[in-house]
Design a protein around this motif. Structure first.
Motif, PDB file in Angstrom:
ATOM      1  N   GLU A 199       0.828  -1.197   0.000  1.00 14.96           N
ATOM      2  CA  GLU A 199       0.000   0.000   0.000  1.00 14.96           C
ATOM      3  C   GLU A 199       0.867   1.255   0.000  1.00 14.96           C
ATOM      4  N   PRO A 200       0.490   2.288  -0.783  1.00 13.32           N
ATOM      5  CA  PRO A 200       1.228   3.557  -0.758  1.00 13.32           C
ATOM      6  C   PRO A 200       1.181   4.179   0.630  1.00 13.32           C
ATOM      7  N   ASP A 201       2.275   4.809   1.030  1.00 11.40           N
ATOM      8  CA  ASP A 201       2.367   5.441   2.341  1.00 11.40           C
ATOM      9  C   ASP A 201       3.018   6.810   2.182  1.00 11.40           C
ATOM     10  N   PRO A 202       2.255   7.899   2.326  1.00 15.40           N
ATOM     11  CA  PRO A 202       2.850   9.240   2.156  1.00 15.40           C
ATOM     12  C   PRO A 202       3.891   9.558   3.215  1.00 15.40           C
ATOM     13  N   ASN A 203       3.909   8.789   4.309  1.00 18.04           N
ATOM     14  CA  ASN A 203       4.922   8.977   5.352  1.00 18.04           C
ATOM     15  C   ASN A 203       6.075   7.991   5.217  1.00 18.04           C
ATOM     16  N   HIS A 220      28.661  12.563  -9.352  1.00 22.98           N
ATOM     17  CA  HIS A 220      27.391  12.263  -8.698  1.00 22.98           C
ATOM     18  C   HIS A 220      27.627  11.316  -7.525  1.00 22.98           C
ATOM     19  N   PRO A 221      27.276  11.698  -6.311  1.00 22.44           N
ATOM     20  CA  PRO A 221      27.417  10.785  -5.174  1.00 22.44           C
ATOM     21  C   PRO A 221      26.290   9.758  -5.177  1.00 22.44           C
ATOM     22  N   PRO A 222      26.446   8.674  -4.418  1.00 22.68           N
ATOM     23  CA  PRO A 222      25.362   7.687  -4.343  1.00 22.68           C
ATOM     24  C   PRO A 222      24.139   8.265  -3.643  1.00 22.68           C
ATOM     25  N   ALA A 223      22.984   7.684  -3.925  1.00 27.83           N
ATOM     26  CA  ALA A 223      21.731   8.145  -3.329  1.00 27.83           C
ATOM     27  C   ALA A 223      21.688   7.822  -1.839  1.00 27.83           C
ATOM     28  N   LEU A 224      20.840   8.553  -1.127  1.00 28.39           N
ATOM     29  CA  LEU A 224      20.638   8.353   0.305  1.00 28.39           C
ATOM     30  C   LEU A 224      19.186   7.985   0.566  1.00 28.39           C
ATOM     31  N   GLY A 225      18.954   7.247   1.631  1.00 29.71           N
ATOM     32  CA  GLY A 225      17.601   6.998   2.116  1.00 29.71           C
ATOM     33  C   GLY A 225      17.322   7.906   3.303  1.00 29.71           C
ATOM     34  N   ILE A 226      16.104   8.395   3.393  1.00 33.07           N
ATOM     35  CA  ILE A 226      15.698   9.254   4.503  1.00 33.07           C
ATOM     36  C   ILE A 226      14.382   8.734   5.064  1.00 33.07           C
ATOM     37  N   ARG A 227      14.340   8.589   6.377  1.00 30.74           N
ATOM     38  CA  ARG A 227      13.098   8.195   7.048  1.00 30.74           C
ATOM     39  C   ARG A 227      12.651   9.303   7.988  1.00 30.74           C
ATOM     40  N   LEU A 228      11.334   9.536   8.032  1.00 21.41           N
ATOM     41  CA  LEU A 228      10.753  10.519   8.935  1.00 21.41           C
ATOM     42  C   LEU A 228      10.403   9.802  10.231  1.00 21.41           C
ATOM     43  N   CYS A 229      11.146  10.085  11.281  1.00 15.83           N
ATOM     44  CA  CYS A 229      10.961   9.394  12.557  1.00 15.83           C
ATOM     45  C   CYS A 229      10.121  10.268  13.490  1.00 15.83           C
ATOM     46  N   ASP A 230       8.986   9.744  13.889  1.00 16.01           N
ATOM     47  CA  ASP A 230       8.068  10.491  14.752  1.00 16.01           C
ATOM     48  C   ASP A 230       8.622  10.528  16.171  1.00 16.01           C
ATOM     49  N   THR A 231       8.742  11.722  16.726  1.00 12.53           N
ATOM     50  CA  THR A 231       9.243  11.889  18.095  1.00 12.53           C
ATOM     51  C   THR A 231       8.115  11.967  19.106  1.00 12.53           C
ATOM     52  N   GLY A 232       6.874  11.987  18.604  1.00  9.12           N
ATOM     53  CA  GLY A 232       5.751  12.102  19.516  1.00  9.12           C
ATOM     54  C   GLY A 232       5.348  13.531  19.810  1.00  9.12           C
ATOM     55  N   HIS A 233       6.178  14.477  19.374  1.00  6.84           N
ATOM     56  CA  HIS A 233       5.834  15.884  19.573  1.00  6.84           C
ATOM     57  C   HIS A 233       6.497  16.707  18.465  1.00  6.84           C
ATOM     58  N   VAL A 277      11.953  13.905  13.094  1.00 10.94           N
ATOM     59  CA  VAL A 277      13.384  14.047  12.841  1.00 10.94           C
ATOM     60  C   VAL A 277      13.745  13.139  11.669  1.00 10.94           C
ATOM     61  N   LEU A 278      14.862  13.464  11.021  1.00 13.41           N
ATOM     62  CA  LEU A 278      15.283  12.726   9.836  1.00 13.41           C
ATOM     63  C   LEU A 278      16.349  11.708  10.194  1.00 13.41           C
ATOM     64  N   GLU A 279      16.195  10.502   9.666  1.00 12.24           N
ATOM     65  CA  GLU A 279      17.186   9.443   9.865  1.00 12.24           C
ATOM     66  C   GLU A 279      17.693   9.012   8.498  1.00 12.24           C
ATOM     67  N   TYR A 280      19.019   9.051   8.312  1.00 13.13           N
ATOM     68  CA  TYR A 280      19.617   8.736   7.013  1.00 13.13           C
ATOM     69  C   TYR A 280      20.074   7.278   6.975  1.00 13.13           C
ATOM     70  N   SER A 281      19.950   6.666   5.808  1.00 16.17           N
ATOM     71  CA  SER A 281      20.301   5.254   5.653  1.00 16.17           C
ATOM     72  C   SER A 281      20.588   4.984   4.179  1.00 16.17           C
ATOM     73  N   SER A 282      20.725   3.711   3.847  1.00 18.53           N
ATOM     74  CA  SER A 282      20.833   3.331   2.438  1.00 18.53           C
ATOM     75  C   SER A 282      19.504   3.610   1.740  1.00 18.53           C
TER      76      SER A 282
END
Length: 272
Positions: A156-160, A175-188, A192-197
């Motif tokens: 299922e598509p997930d806008p988050n 050109h550098p390699p691509a990065l992965g970014i996750r939106l981590c909910d802090t509860g308030h 915050v952004l978390e970087y990964s592959s």
């Protein structure tokens, strides 16, 4: 040690409350964050007008910032992003600002939707110049172009869901390699952004994939090696033909093994 400088934020969408709340949530030093708002309440910012351009120039002269963020291209000209003449004029102004004031300038723009589906459907191919909305002159004028897109990683598509950050154009380096970014909910507040592959786009399972899953479940439930002929007979009851069973078996090589050589009448399939 790096000392952060001033930042001018051209808020062409005129919602300073949102920018202020984000700055609070992220612990930004707001004493260094200077918004440029429309000169008239409820009016637009139009960098196609000299008077509006001078607002930015005067702030640059006074603040000597390290960075100017313009949010966004579609909102800083009344003629829109598809007008080649207007886009060329506005981008030429912004390029001259960056050059003459020796300041980094980040211009935010939007991707066009791919096909008729939602923009986060997780197309596995990388973003290209044709994926940006409006005139092609937008990409041509930029020294570097970075694309941030949502990647669908499940059925299922997930806008988050996770994002992919990649360099589409780079005039100044490789050109550098691509990065992965996750939106981590802090509860308030803002996440915050978390970087990964970079995340891998979801691919619907093929019939061979489904057959492989079935074969693994079958051998696990049996708890003992099974004759290939018996597996084929059971697979037929599930709608999988012989060719599909052997295709799944090859797919599982190393996870499913032969107890004897393949043509031996005593051969069985077993979990490794």
């Amino acid at each position: 040690r790096f000392a952060p400088g001033n930042v001018i934020y051209v808020d062409a969408e005129s919602v300073p409350q949102i920018q202020n709340q984000r700055a609070l949530d992220w612990g930004t030093d707001r004493s260094r964050l200077y918004p440029l708002l429309p000169p008239e309440p409820y009016g637009p910012i139009d960098f196609g007008q000299n008077a509006h351009q001078q607002l930015l120039v005067r702030m640059l002269d006074a603040l000597q910032p390290e960075l100017v963020v313009v949010d966004s291209l579609s909102s800083i000209t009344v003629k829109g992003e598809n007008s080649v003449e207007e886009v060329r004029s506005v981008l030429s102004f912004l390029a001259s600002v960056a050059r003459e004031h020796e300041v980094a300038l980040l211009l935010i723009h939007h991707l066009r939707k791919r096909g008729s589906s939602l923009p986060w459907t997780g197309a596995p191919e990388p973003i290209g110049p044709d994926d940006f909305r409006g005139s092609s002159h937008i990409v041509a004028m930029a020294r570097s172009v970075l694309a941030l897109s949502v990647v669908q990683v499940g059925p299922e598509p997930d806008p988050n869901g996770p994002r992919r950050l990649e360099v589409v154009k780079a005039n100044l380096c490789r050109h550098p390699p691509a990065l992965g970014i996750r939106l981590c909910d802090t509860g308030h507040g803002a996440p915050v952004l978390e970087y990964s592959s970079p995340p891998q786009a979801y691919r619907p399972p093929t019939k061979a994939d489904l057959c492989a899953d079935w074969l693994l479940d079958l051998l696990t439930a049996a708890g003992e090696p099974l004759k290939p002929k018996g597996v084929v007979e059971l697979a037929g009851e599930e709608g999988f033909d012989r060719n599909l069973v052997y295709q799944a078996r090859r797919k599982l090589e190393g996870t499913v093994v032969d107890t004897e050589y393949k043509r031996s009448p005593k051969n069985r399939w077993a979990l490794a």
